[in-house]
Design an enzyme around this catalytic site. Structure first.
Site, short mmCIF file in Angstrom:
data_model
loop_
_atom_site.label_atom_id
_atom_site.label_comp_id
_atom_site.label_asym_id
_atom_site.label_seq_id
_atom_site.Cartn_x
_atom_site.Cartn_y
_atom_site.Cartn_z
N GLY A 294 -89.05 18.39 33.66
CA GLY A 294 -88.17 18.75 34.76
C GLY A 294 -87.03 17.76 34.94
N TYR A 295 -87.34 16.48 34.82
CA TYR A 295 -86.31 15.46 34.95
C TYR A 295 -85.38 15.48 33.74
CZ TYR A 295 -88.80 13.79 39.00
OH TYR A 295 -89.39 13.72 40.24
N HIS A 296 -85.93 15.78 32.58
CA HIS A 296 -85.08 15.90 31.39
C HIS A 296 -84.04 17.00 31.58
CE1 HIS A 296 -83.97 16.12 27.13
NE2 HIS A 296 -84.01 17.43 27.30
#
Length: 657
Positions: A294-296
């Site tokens: 998700g952060y990627h």
């Protein structure tokens, strides 16, 4: 030192007193006691001489504000992805049902904080520090005001002036109640400040042409936006996704409002940070260093939006060609590592999400980079071309995947054995997720919740609750190595190891045989003595467990199932049941079956070795048996020979390190 760097340095020195212990807010000494005034704003702006003269000639603040508002409404030549001229064409076809519901609630001061929790009434006199749940994420995300963006879309969708009027009132209320000081730190973390720096620029585009966008709204808006940029200029959380949101907020303010005197320095610093961070944070294989999907994907957006805004405004030369190529490489990662239905393998702080959740992103990326494989992902195979490979190694990130096909019902395994990704990573090297026939059979635990006691996030971070090996239930270190990676039509092979403890290394070999099933060889070698345990966890359900034969089998009445059998041909082993939980959604967890294969290792024993068959199947379980032909009690195997028997027919596979 360049002229630009000197300007930035001087600017930073000038800002130091503002943030001293004796200062409670961002108010300039040149501003009057009423901070949110036109006089205070004019100190911050570099306006055309004729306009400034016209404003100063008027002694009435209301007229001064009106002249300023006319200028900002009529100026042209500054571009934003949300185009003001699209407002009329958006009537009836912009906002979703969820947008309208969120916007209508916001009219009544019923706001969304962290969206996993119910919306909350923050009072007729809004309490921007409200904490209806003991989770700081709620109040932090309340002050990102995602509901304001819903109000903006609802306004363009309906033309209903109530949304614009309420937004202006709430903006003024927030600005007056939230000066930058310790008491209001919940509102001024740099991540929220950066997010608002971007989203408020969109709100400006949505509302600037509304009759409810009054001179008072403009003055509060611009004065506060200046405070945002001033803070972001001296807050730099390098090597983290926070740094990208900080830089993005700074870039959007500087580009969309070049009238601020400091805008050139803000813009230069924002671009500098983005260029630095894309080299620091993105591995050559394309994955962002925090190793959580998700952060990627968020980082792709944060890198890309500022770049596209710069191009839109003739500032593309601030970024080298390599910047865009690195973003393109990042866009390949969810294609390579997500389940065949588009859900996420929950490595680190990640949640499964919905099938096909990245389709719209792949469509945008397919157009941006002219990629047929991205188009294939965006359309579920209806258009474009499937990727040429079915197995991928991201060696710097330590992430690997194998799949039987590009169909949604494919058999798929992804494994993690990588470096320490920081706060959003987990000590779980060697863990994997298994999917087959549209079902996640062996999901990673997830992370459940960010705030809370031991039963919260900390429990989900333990090494022993992942599909990997532990010594005495202790968390493992990050010390990965890739030993072998080969891909063939009938066999994909991955061998990794992790020096999990000072005196014990875990080597894991994964063989994907005939694109149908997996054989995993785990070797724990070193001088350590203690409880060596190989952990496995299943999706929720009631499995069939045979402790004598060391086998576990799911029992879903429909669709795909999994048969797991472990063997240890030298020494004793015990199959034990463990506590198991899985979280696919923030704040939600559910019980699941978890097991370990326990071996008591003495100090004289050099190697503990397990051989595990992972057999996903649909319908009747195939009769497949695996035997390791060569054993060594002194060292990990450098030559591996396996005998596989399927319905009485034998074949032999192996590899050499």
């Amino acid at each position: 030192m360049s002229k630009t760097s000197l300007v930035i340095l001087l600017h930073l020195f000038a800002l130091l007193p503002i943030f001293g212990k004796q200062q409670n807010n961002l108010q300039s000494d040149k501003c009057p006691s009423e901070k949110q005034s036109v006089e205070c704003l004019l100190e911050k702006l570099d306006l055309p001489a004729a306009l400034e003269k016209e404003i100063l000639q008027s002694k009435e603040r209301e007229k001064q504000g009106a002249v300023l508002l006319d200028y900002f409404r009529s100026r042209r030549g500054i571009h934003h992805p949300v185009k003001r001229e699209d407002r009329i064409g958006s009537l009836g076809n912009l906002a979703s049902k969820a947008d309208i519901e969120m916007a209508d609630d916001a009219l009544k001061h019923i706001f969304v904080g962290q969206p996993a929790y119910p919306r909350f009434f923050c009072g007729d006199d809004i309490d921007w520090g409200a904490r209806p749940v003991p989770d700081d994420e709620w109040v932090w995300q309340l002050n990102r005001m995602y509901f304001w963006n819903a109000m903006g879309r609802a306004y363009w969708h309906t033309g209903d002036e109530r949304y614009a009027r309420a937004w202006g009132e709430q903006l003024i209320d927030w600005v007056r109640k939230n000066p930058y000081d310790e008491e209001h730190s919940y509102a001024w973390r740099s991540i929220e400040t950066g997010i608002r720096g971007n989203s408020w620029c969109e709100l400006y585009q949505r509302f600037i042409d509304s009759p409810s966008f009054t001179p008072e709204v403009l003055i509060h808006f611009l004065n506060s936006l200046h405070d945002h940029a001033t803070l972001l200029m001296i807050k730099y959380t390098t090597n983290s996704n926070w740094a990208l949101m900080e830089a993005e907020g700074l870039a959007f303010i500087a580009i969309l409002f070049p009238e601020f005197k400091e805008s050139p320095a803000w813009r230069s610093e924002a671009f500098r940070r983005l260029n630095v961070e894309i080299d620091k944070q993105v591995y050559p294989d394309g994955h962002q260093r925090e190793l959580a999907m998700g952060y990627h994907v968020g980082c792709i957006s944060w890198f890309l939006r500022s770049y596209e805004l710069a191009k839109m405004n003739g500032l593309a030369e601030a970024f080298p060609r390599s910047y865009e190529k690195k973003i393109e490489k990042m866009c390949e990662v969810p294609m390579k590592l997500c389940h065949p239905d588009g859900t996420v393998v929950q490595f680190g702080d990640a949640w499964t999400g919905e099938p096909g959740q990245y389709k719209s992103r792949f469509m945008a990326w397919s157009k941006l980079f002219n990629r047929e494989d991205f188009l294939y992902m965006a359309t579920g195979g209806a258009e474009g071309k499937a990727p040429a490979e079915r197995a991928f190694a991201l060696p710097e990130s330590g992430l690997y995947s194998m799949r039987s096909s590009w169909e949604r019902d494919a058999i798929f395994l992804a494994l993690k054995c990588g470096p320490d990704g920081g706060g959003h990573s987990q000590p779980d090297n060697g863990t994997f997720g298994l999917y087959a026939g549209g079902r996640i059979l062996m999901p990673d635990a997830g992370s459940y919740i960010y705030s809370g006691d031991w039963e919260g996030r900390a429990w989900f971070r333990q090494t022993k609750v992942h599909q990997t090996l532990t010594l005495d239930d202790r968390n493992s270190a990050y010390a990965p190595a890739l030993l072998k990676w080969e891909c063939h039509n009938d066999l994909d092979l991955l061998v990794v190891e992790n020096r999990s403890y000072d005196d014990l290394t875990h080597r894991r070999s994964v063989l994907f045989v005939d694109k149908r099933y997996f054989v995993i060889i785990d070797e724990a070698y070193g001088s350590a003595a203690g409880d060596v345990e190989l952990h496995f966890q299943l999706a929720p359900g009631e499995p069939i467990v045979d402790k004598k034969r060391y086998s576990i089998e799911t029992s879903y009445p429909e669709g795909w199932n999994l048969f797991l059998k472990c063997s240890r041909e030298m020494g004793e082993m015990e199959l034990r049941e463990e506590e198991g939980w899985v979280s696919h959604v923030y704040t939600v967890k559910e019980p699941r079956s978890a097991f370990c294969f326990h071996v008591k290792k003495n100090g004289r024993e050099k190697v503990v070795r397990y051989v595990t068959l992972l057999l996903p199947y649909n319908g009747v379980k195939p009769d497949i048996r695996v035997k390791l032909l060569n054993e060594s009690a002194d060292r990990p195997l450098s030559n591996v020979n396996l005998e596989i028997t399927e319905y009485g027919q034998k074949k032999w596979i192996g590899y050499t390190l």
